[in-house]
Scaffold this active site. Sequence first.
Site, PDB file in Angstrom:
ATOM      1  N   CYS A   7      15.950  30.384 -55.192  1.00  0.00           N
ATOM      2  CA  CYS A   7      15.071  29.758 -56.192  1.00  0.00           C
ATOM      3  C   CYS A   7      15.865  28.758 -57.022  1.00  0.00           C
ATOM      4  O   CYS A   7      15.384  27.664 -57.328  1.00  0.00           O
ATOM      5  CB  CYS A   7      14.423  30.817 -57.088  1.00  0.00           C
ATOM      6  SG  CYS A   7      13.039  31.701 -56.308  1.00  0.00           S
ATOM      7  N   ASP A  30      23.758  25.577 -44.419  1.00  0.00           N
ATOM      8  CA  ASP A  30      24.358  26.851 -44.812  1.00  0.00           C
ATOM      9  C   ASP A  30      25.806  26.617 -45.249  1.00  0.00           C
ATOM     10  O   ASP A  30      26.551  25.845 -44.630  1.00  0.00           O
ATOM     11  CB  ASP A  30      24.309  27.835 -43.632  1.00  0.00           C
ATOM     12  CG  ASP A  30      24.542  29.278 -44.069  1.00  0.00           C
ATOM     13  OD1 ASP A  30      23.604  30.085 -43.984  1.00  0.00           O
ATOM     14  OD2 ASP A  30      25.679  29.594 -44.498  1.00  0.00           O
ATOM     15  N   HIS A  99      14.170  33.343 -45.690  1.00  0.00           N
ATOM     16  CA  HIS A  99      14.806  32.138 -45.141  1.00  0.00           C
ATOM     17  C   HIS A  99      14.937  32.280 -43.643  1.00  0.00           C
ATOM     18  O   HIS A  99      15.104  33.383 -43.116  1.00  0.00           O
ATOM     19  CB  HIS A  99      16.174  31.885 -45.778  1.00  0.00           C
ATOM     20  CG  HIS A  99      17.105  33.066 -45.750  1.00  0.00           C
ATOM     21  ND1 HIS A  99      16.994  34.115 -46.615  1.00  0.00           N
ATOM     22  CD2 HIS A  99      18.160  33.349 -44.950  1.00  0.00           C
ATOM     23  CE1 HIS A  99      17.944  35.005 -46.361  1.00  0.00           C
ATOM     24  NE2 HIS A  99      18.664  34.565 -45.342  1.00  0.00           N
TER      25      HIS A  99
HETATM   26  P1  AMP Z   1      21.249  36.199 -44.722  1.00  0.00           P
HETATM   27  O1  AMP Z   1      22.600  36.870 -44.631  1.00  0.00           O
HETATM   28  O2  AMP Z   1      20.443  36.236 -43.485  1.00  0.00           O
HETATM   29  O3  AMP Z   1      20.485  36.701 -45.932  1.00  0.00           O
HETATM   30  O4  AMP Z   1      21.551  34.673 -44.971  1.00  0.00           O
HETATM   31  C1  AMP Z   1      21.983  34.165 -46.186  1.00  0.00           C
HETATM   32  C2  AMP Z   1      22.723  32.896 -45.877  1.00  0.00           C
HETATM   33  O5  AMP Z   1      22.864  32.165 -47.084  1.00  0.00           O
HETATM   34  C3  AMP Z   1      24.126  33.111 -45.310  1.00  0.00           C
HETATM   35  O6  AMP Z   1      24.215  32.510 -44.029  1.00  0.00           O
HETATM   36  C4  AMP Z   1      25.029  32.419 -46.342  1.00  0.00           C
HETATM   37  O7  AMP Z   1      26.126  31.764 -45.757  1.00  0.00           O
HETATM   38  C5  AMP Z   1      24.071  31.456 -47.004  1.00  0.00           C
HETATM   39  N1  AMP Z   1      24.418  31.050 -48.352  1.00  0.00           N
HETATM   40  C6  AMP Z   1      24.806  31.855 -49.378  1.00  0.00           C
HETATM   41  N2  AMP Z   1      25.008  31.122 -50.485  1.00  0.00           N
HETATM   42  C7  AMP Z   1      24.746  29.834 -50.153  1.00  0.00           C
HETATM   43  C8  AMP Z   1      24.761  28.585 -50.872  1.00  0.00           C
HETATM   44  N3  AMP Z   1      25.105  28.515 -52.175  1.00  0.00           N
HETATM   45  N4  AMP Z   1      24.443  27.450 -50.210  1.00  0.00           N
HETATM   46  C9  AMP Z   1      24.112  27.513 -48.896  1.00  0.00           C
HETATM   47  N5  AMP Z   1      24.047  28.642 -48.177  1.00  0.00           N
HETATM   48  C10 AMP Z   1      24.360  29.785 -48.794  1.00  0.00           C
HETATM   49 ZN    ZN Z   2      13.726  33.165 -54.734  1.00  0.00          ZN
END
Ligand code: AMP
Ligand code: ZN
Length: 113
Positions: A7, A30, A99
Amino acid sequence: MEDCLFCKIIKGEIPSSKVYEDDMVYAFNDIDPQAPVHILIVPKEHIKSAGEINEDNSKYAARIFEAAAKIAKEKGFEDGFRIVSNCGDIAGQTVKHLHFHLLSGRDFTWPPG
Ligand code: AMP
Ligand code: ZN
């Protein structure tokens, strides 16, 4: 959702590398890519996970898949990609805002493990 990372990214309170945006979805690279292409596509409405998709909010899921196809064509990887959504701790969901991971640029194994 005040304390939700995605968000905050959507609102621009936390920086991100934007790939695509429309009125319903936001897509960004990512931060820890697992493939040469690793884009996250998220709804602009806070939905906790794929397990919370219902008849009231499924329009966001539909738009996410439309965005994925559009991004793949625009970036030229429409011939091969993977879309993954981890739902819940057991599947490795670390951010509790729905996501979809859009991955491409290498071969992928099946089953995913
Ligand atoms: P999940 O583990 O399926 O919940 O995916 C979450 C994803 O968010 C992971 O692949 C992380 O590398 C990514 N992530 C976490 N923080 C950030 C951020 N600030 N910007 C971009 N991606 C992020
Ligand atoms: Zn959210």
